[in-house]
Scaffold this active site. Structure first.
Site, PDB file in Angstrom:
ATOM      1  N   LYS A  13       0.964  -1.234   0.132  1.00  0.00           N
ATOM      2  CA  LYS A  13       0.071   0.031   0.062  1.00  0.00           C
ATOM      3  C   LYS A  13       0.885   1.207   0.144  1.00  0.00           C
ATOM      4  CE  LYS A  13      -2.021  -1.325   3.977  1.00  0.00           C
ATOM      5  NZ  LYS A  13      -1.218  -2.659   4.181  1.00  0.00           N
ATOM      6  N   ARG A  87      -9.819   0.659   8.788  1.00  0.00           N
ATOM      7  CA  ARG A  87      -9.172  -0.816   9.029  1.00  0.00           C
ATOM      8  C   ARG A  87     -10.325  -1.498   9.713  1.00  0.00           C
ATOM      9  NH1 ARG A  87      -3.934   0.225   8.809  1.00  0.00           N
ATOM     10  NH2 ARG A  87      -2.484  -1.433   9.243  1.00  0.00           N
ATOM     11  N   ARG A 126      11.598  -6.054   4.814  1.00  0.00           N
ATOM     12  CA  ARG A 126      11.661  -4.279   4.840  1.00  0.00           C
ATOM     13  C   ARG A 126      12.453  -3.767   5.699  1.00  0.00           C
ATOM     14  NH1 ARG A 126       5.755  -1.780   5.263  1.00  0.00           N
ATOM     15  NH2 ARG A 126       5.821  -2.827   7.239  1.00  0.00           N
ATOM     16  N   ARG A 159      11.315  -1.855  11.123  1.00  0.00           N
ATOM     17  CA  ARG A 159      10.164  -1.433  12.011  1.00  0.00           C
ATOM     18  C   ARG A 159      10.048  -2.396  13.035  1.00  0.00           C
ATOM     19  NH1 ARG A 159       5.255   0.431   8.200  1.00  0.00           N
ATOM     20  NH2 ARG A 159       4.182  -0.956   9.836  1.00  0.00           N
ATOM     21  N   ARG A 170      -0.258  -8.821  13.552  1.00  0.00           N
ATOM     22  CA  ARG A 170      -0.902  -8.177  12.829  1.00  0.00           C
ATOM     23  C   ARG A 170      -1.980  -8.620  11.847  1.00  0.00           C
ATOM     24  NH1 ARG A 170       4.281  -5.471  10.240  1.00  0.00           N
ATOM     25  NH2 ARG A 170       2.969  -3.950   9.393  1.00  0.00           N
TER      26      ARG A 170
HETATM   27  P1  AP5 Z   1       4.855  -1.565   1.981  1.00  0.00           P
HETATM   28  O1  AP5 Z   1       4.485  -0.889   0.603  1.00  0.00           O
HETATM   29  O2  AP5 Z   1       5.720  -0.894   3.042  1.00  0.00           O
HETATM   30  O3  AP5 Z   1       3.564  -2.524   2.594  1.00  0.00           O
HETATM   31  P2  AP5 Z   1       2.293  -1.747   3.209  1.00  0.00           P
HETATM   32  O4  AP5 Z   1       1.252  -2.455   2.640  1.00  0.00           O
HETATM   33  O5  AP5 Z   1       2.098  -0.338   3.122  1.00  0.00           O
HETATM   34  O6  AP5 Z   1       2.779  -2.348   4.453  1.00  0.00           O
HETATM   35  P3  AP5 Z   1       2.457  -2.075   6.081  1.00  0.00           P
HETATM   36  O7  AP5 Z   1       3.202  -2.873   6.874  1.00  0.00           O
HETATM   37  O8  AP5 Z   1       3.067  -0.474   6.256  1.00  0.00           O
HETATM   38  O9  AP5 Z   1       0.961  -1.850   6.374  1.00  0.00           O
HETATM   39  P4  AP5 Z   1       0.463  -1.977   7.461  1.00  0.00           P
HETATM   40  O10 AP5 Z   1      -1.165  -1.773   7.047  1.00  0.00           O
HETATM   41  O11 AP5 Z   1       0.517  -3.396   8.289  1.00  0.00           O
HETATM   42  O12 AP5 Z   1       0.925  -0.966   8.291  1.00  0.00           O
HETATM   43  P5  AP5 Z   1       0.651   0.672   8.529  1.00  0.00           P
HETATM   44  O13 AP5 Z   1       1.776   1.552   8.709  1.00  0.00           O
HETATM   45  O14 AP5 Z   1      -0.501   1.108   7.848  1.00  0.00           O
HETATM   46  O15 AP5 Z   1       5.620  -2.885   1.213  1.00  0.00           O
HETATM   47  C1  AP5 Z   1       6.200  -3.962   2.281  1.00  0.00           C
HETATM   48  C2  AP5 Z   1       7.380  -4.255   1.701  1.00  0.00           C
HETATM   49  O16 AP5 Z   1       7.287  -5.249   0.403  1.00  0.00           O
HETATM   50  C3  AP5 Z   1       8.561  -3.305   1.480  1.00  0.00           C
HETATM   51  O17 AP5 Z   1       9.831  -3.658   1.733  1.00  0.00           O
HETATM   52  C4  AP5 Z   1       8.604  -3.312  -0.136  1.00  0.00           C
HETATM   53  O18 AP5 Z   1       9.753  -2.709  -0.675  1.00  0.00           O
HETATM   54  C5  AP5 Z   1       8.148  -4.645  -0.520  1.00  0.00           C
HETATM   55  N1  AP5 Z   1       7.256  -4.685  -1.802  1.00  0.00           N
HETATM   56  C6  AP5 Z   1       6.216  -3.584  -1.958  1.00  0.00           C
HETATM   57  N2  AP5 Z   1       5.591  -3.801  -3.201  1.00  0.00           N
HETATM   58  C7  AP5 Z   1       6.174  -4.885  -3.782  1.00  0.00           C
HETATM   59  C8  AP5 Z   1       6.246  -6.023  -4.831  1.00  0.00           C
HETATM   60  N3  AP5 Z   1       5.331  -5.681  -5.873  1.00  0.00           N
HETATM   61  N4  AP5 Z   1       7.030  -6.920  -5.087  1.00  0.00           N
HETATM   62  C9  AP5 Z   1       7.871  -7.362  -4.132  1.00  0.00           C
HETATM   63  N5  AP5 Z   1       8.084  -6.599  -3.125  1.00  0.00           N
HETATM   64  C10 AP5 Z   1       7.128  -5.519  -2.905  1.00  0.00           C
HETATM   65  O19 AP5 Z   1      -0.012   0.508  10.292  1.00  0.00           O
HETATM   66  C11 AP5 Z   1       1.176   0.310  11.396  1.00  0.00           C
HETATM   67  C12 AP5 Z   1       0.197   0.199  12.627  1.00  0.00           C
HETATM   68  O20 AP5 Z   1      -0.393   1.337  12.770  1.00  0.00           O
HETATM   69  C13 AP5 Z   1      -0.934  -0.938  12.741  1.00  0.00           C
HETATM   70  O21 AP5 Z   1      -0.392  -2.148  13.052  1.00  0.00           O
HETATM   71  C14 AP5 Z   1      -1.677  -0.151  13.836  1.00  0.00           C
HETATM   72  O22 AP5 Z   1      -1.179  -0.311  15.013  1.00  0.00           O
HETATM   73  C15 AP5 Z   1      -1.773   1.272  13.544  1.00  0.00           C
HETATM   74  N6  AP5 Z   1      -2.854   1.747  12.722  1.00  0.00           N
HETATM   75  C16 AP5 Z   1      -2.582   2.260  11.287  1.00  0.00           C
HETATM   76  N7  AP5 Z   1      -3.766   2.474  10.782  1.00  0.00           N
HETATM   77  C17 AP5 Z   1      -4.879   2.334  11.604  1.00  0.00           C
HETATM   78  C18 AP5 Z   1      -6.267   2.281  11.522  1.00  0.00           C
HETATM   79  N8  AP5 Z   1      -6.784   2.857  10.659  1.00  0.00           N
HETATM   80  N9  AP5 Z   1      -6.714   1.762  12.665  1.00  0.00           N
HETATM   81  C19 AP5 Z   1      -6.301   1.197  13.735  1.00  0.00           C
HETATM   82  N10 AP5 Z   1      -4.893   1.069  13.858  1.00  0.00           N
HETATM   83  C20 AP5 Z   1      -4.147   1.799  12.927  1.00  0.00           C
END
Ligand code: AP5
Length: 212
Positions: A13, A87, A126, A159, A170
């Site tokens: 994402k 979410r 990552r 991270r 998660r």
């Molecule tokens: P990346 O693009 O970083 O993936 P992502 O989907 O953004 O993953 P996140 O882990 O950031 O999402 P998340 O939803 O768990 O965490 P968030 O930060 O929102 O890609 C991942 C890896 O894959 C990278 O190394 C990249 O290079 C690689 N990659 C990408 N595309 C690729 C491809 N096509 N092929 C191969 N490799 C590839 O949330 C963190 C925390 O915040 C949550 O756990 C929660 O505690 C809190 N939080 C956030 N939002 C909320 C909410 N709305 N409600 C409640 N809690 C929340």
């Protein structure tokens, strides 16, 4: 067009949002980034959220809804990508109300589908820049110099929630609270599922084709 980009942790994402921002001049609201910023700045919200995030659990709906309300207002009508929000179904219901109250409309909810084994590889490998947030992967997108950001020279680290023992929590939170959003958005006729496997550019092409 305003979009919600959702999917399991590590689906890509953040990576795809960065491309959409650069190439389509869209605004980007990442609730994960907003929370990490609050943690970095040691705000009262950040201090509370840190333990929840480090453990891989979800921050409360009330806090997240308030945060997104403010972020939407800051965009002043620019088209946007919501990344990581909603979410939960209550967050999605609140979003509908928020958008209506600000005279905004959601064009599409795009779901990035990636199999679990690939998610694990993406998350454990990552690395992120502590200074500018640039995202790397030890196998598929390594930094030129180990531990140093190619963009700004900042320190590149893992991270806390990308450690294997937290990833399980998660994914459980995703299965229980976030995956029901597929049905929710399907029921509203604005849902598309995108294959998130392939190169970053291949996935981008699939996403961009949905935006018209
Ligand atoms: P990346 O693009 O970083 O993936 P992502 O989907 O953004 O993953 P996140 O882990 O950031 O999402 P998340 O939803 O768990 O965490 P968030 O930060 O929102 O890609 C991942 C890896 O894959 C990278 O190394 C990249 O290079 C690689 N990659 C990408 N595309 C690729 C491809 N096509 N092929 C191969 N490799 C590839 O949330 C963190 C925390 O915040 C949550 O756990 C929660 O505690 C809190 N939080 C956030 N939002 C909320 C909410 N709305 N409600 C409640 N809690 C929340």
């Amino acid at each position: 067009m305003n979009i919600v980009l959702f999917g399991p942790p590590g689906a890509g994402k953040g990576t795809q949002s960065a491309l959409l921002v650069e190439r389509k001049s869209m605004g980007h609201i990442s609730t994960g980034d907003l929370l990490r910023e609050a943690v970095k700045n040691q705000t009262p919200l950040g201090m509370k959220a840190k333990a929840i995030m480090d453990a891989g659990n979800l921050v409360s709906d009330d806090v997240m809804i308030g945060m997104v309300d403010e972020a939407l207002q800051r965009l002043k009508g620019k088209s946007f990508i919501l990344d990581g929000f909603p979410r939960t179904v209550p967050q999605a219901e609140a979003l509908e109300k928020l958008l209506a109250s600000q005279g905004l409309k959601l064009g599409k909810a795009l779901f990035l589908e990636v199999p679990r084994a690939s998610l694990l590889r993406r998350l454990t490998g990552r690395r992120v820049c502590q200074a500018c947030g640039a995202v790397y992967h030890i196998d598929t997108r390594p930094t030129r110099k180990e531990g140093v950001c190619d963009v700004c020279g900042g320190a590149v680290v893992q991270r806390k929630d990308d450690h294997e023992d937290v990833i399980g929590t998660r994914l459980e939170a995703y299965d229980k609270s976030t995956s029901p959003l597929k049905k929710y958005f399907e029921g509203r006729g604005s849902f598309s599922e995108i294959d998130g496997v392939g190169s970053t550019e291949e996935v981008y092409a699939r996403l961009a084709s949905q935006l018209g």
